[in-house]
Design an enzyme around this catalytic site. Structure first.
Site, PDB file in Angstrom:
ATOM      1  N   LYS A  11       0.860  -1.186   0.000  1.00  0.00           N
ATOM      2  CA  LYS A  11       0.000   0.000   0.000  1.00  0.00           C
ATOM      3  C   LYS A  11       0.898   1.238   0.000  1.00  0.00           C
ATOM      4  O   LYS A  11       1.760   1.401   0.873  1.00  0.00           O
ATOM      5  CB  LYS A  11      -0.888  -0.039   1.244  1.00  0.00           C
ATOM      6  CG  LYS A  11      -2.207   0.654   1.074  1.00  0.00           C
ATOM      7  CD  LYS A  11      -3.093   0.316   2.256  1.00  0.00           C
ATOM      8  CE  LYS A  11      -4.346   1.145   2.223  1.00  0.00           C
ATOM      9  NZ  LYS A  11      -5.070   1.071   3.495  1.00  0.00           N
TER      10      LYS A  11
HETATM   11  C1  E4P Z   1      -8.251   1.548   3.801  1.00  0.00           C
HETATM   12  O1  E4P Z   1      -7.583   1.151   2.916  1.00  0.00           O
HETATM   13  C2  E4P Z   1      -8.144   2.900   4.392  1.00  0.00           C
HETATM   14  O2  E4P Z   1      -6.903   3.044   4.993  1.00  0.00           O
HETATM   15  C3  E4P Z   1      -9.266   3.092   5.360  1.00  0.00           C
HETATM   16  O3  E4P Z   1     -10.456   2.644   4.743  1.00  0.00           O
HETATM   17  C4  E4P Z   1      -9.414   4.501   5.880  1.00  0.00           C
HETATM   18  O4  E4P Z   1     -10.611   4.582   6.613  1.00  0.00           O
HETATM   19  P1  E4P Z   1     -10.948   5.789   7.601  1.00  0.00           P
HETATM   20  O5  E4P Z   1     -11.136   7.036   6.795  1.00  0.00           O
HETATM   21  O6  E4P Z   1     -12.200   5.373   8.296  1.00  0.00           O
HETATM   22  O7  E4P Z   1      -9.768   5.915   8.554  1.00  0.00           O
END
Ligand code: E4P
Length: 218
Positions: free
Chosen positions: A83
């Site tokens: 990621k």
């Molecule tokens: C996933 O890949 C993201 O990091 C995550 O969905 C972020 O979510 P949030 O905005 O609730 O922290």
């Protein structure tokens, strides 16, 4: 549509996995920090639970640092998806990963043009954050619609992974738009099955069943 779970909590991951609906897992540094555990140890454990793409995020912000972390992460397990934040060195590193055959999930996407860059770099997934856009009074799902429109025009292979999902309507709209993946917190996954009429109907069926004469056998 594929369902990923958005957590680093292995007990939630085990519960979601037991449902038989789970296609993968996404984590981020905040979710890892919440566990209070060692990053590598958590990721290795998740890879043992789920046989699907597991996103593990880099924390470097320069090209050399990102590709070094990407190469180390891929060694953990073949299902690891690296990621990478949507910054210029991140885009450059995504291209490097694509050329090396390393799968990527380009994260922190808030605009269709950012998503276009990620697709051009050959990202495996793009993660637009719908909830965080809604939080600042921008329509998160409109971003998904625009990205999908652009990707369709050029037949990009990058999969749209709807992230920062906060409630079932995000999942419903993602499905209606034909998004490739949604990553959901466990709470939202559980909410998808809930309907008050199901609960009322089930209670009535079970109550009525008590009036049905039971067999004398046994
Ligand atoms: C996933 O890949 C993201 O990091 C995550 O969905 C972020 O979510 P949030 O905005 O609730 O922290």
């Amino acid at each position: 549509m594929k369902f990923f779970i958005d957590t680093a909590d292995v007990s939630e991951i085990r519960d979601a996995q037991a449902l038989g609906l789970l296609d993968g897992v996404t984590t981020n540094p905040s979710l890892i920090a919440k566990t209070g555990r060692n990053f590598r140890e958590v990721i290795e454990e998740i890879c043992q639970i789920v046989d699907g793409p597991i996103s593990a995020e880099v924390v470097s912000t320069d090209y050399e640092g990102i590709i070094k972390e990407a190469a180390e992460l891929r060694e953990i397990h073949p299902n690891i998806v690296v990621k990478i934040p949507l910054i210029m060195p991140g885009i450059q590193a995504t291209r490097w990963c694509t050329d090396q055959g390393i799968k990527t999930n380009v994260t922190l996407c808030f605009s269709p043009l950012q998503a276009l860059l990620a697709a051009k770099a050959g990202a495996t997934y793009i993660s637009p954050f719908v909830g965080r856009l809604d939080d600042i009074a921008h329509d998160g799902m409109e971003l998904i619609a625009q990205i999908m429109e652009i990707y369709r025009q050029y037949d990009f292979k990058t999969e749209v992974l709807v992230a920062s999902v906060r409630h079932p309507i995000h999942v419903l709209e993602s499905a209606r738009m034909g998004a490739d993946v949604v990553t959901v917190p466990y709470k939202v996954l559980a909410q998808l099955a809930k309907h008050p009429l199901t609960d009322i109907g089930l209670a009535r069926f079970l109550e009525d069943w008590k009036r049905v004469p039971q067999s004398q056998e046994s």
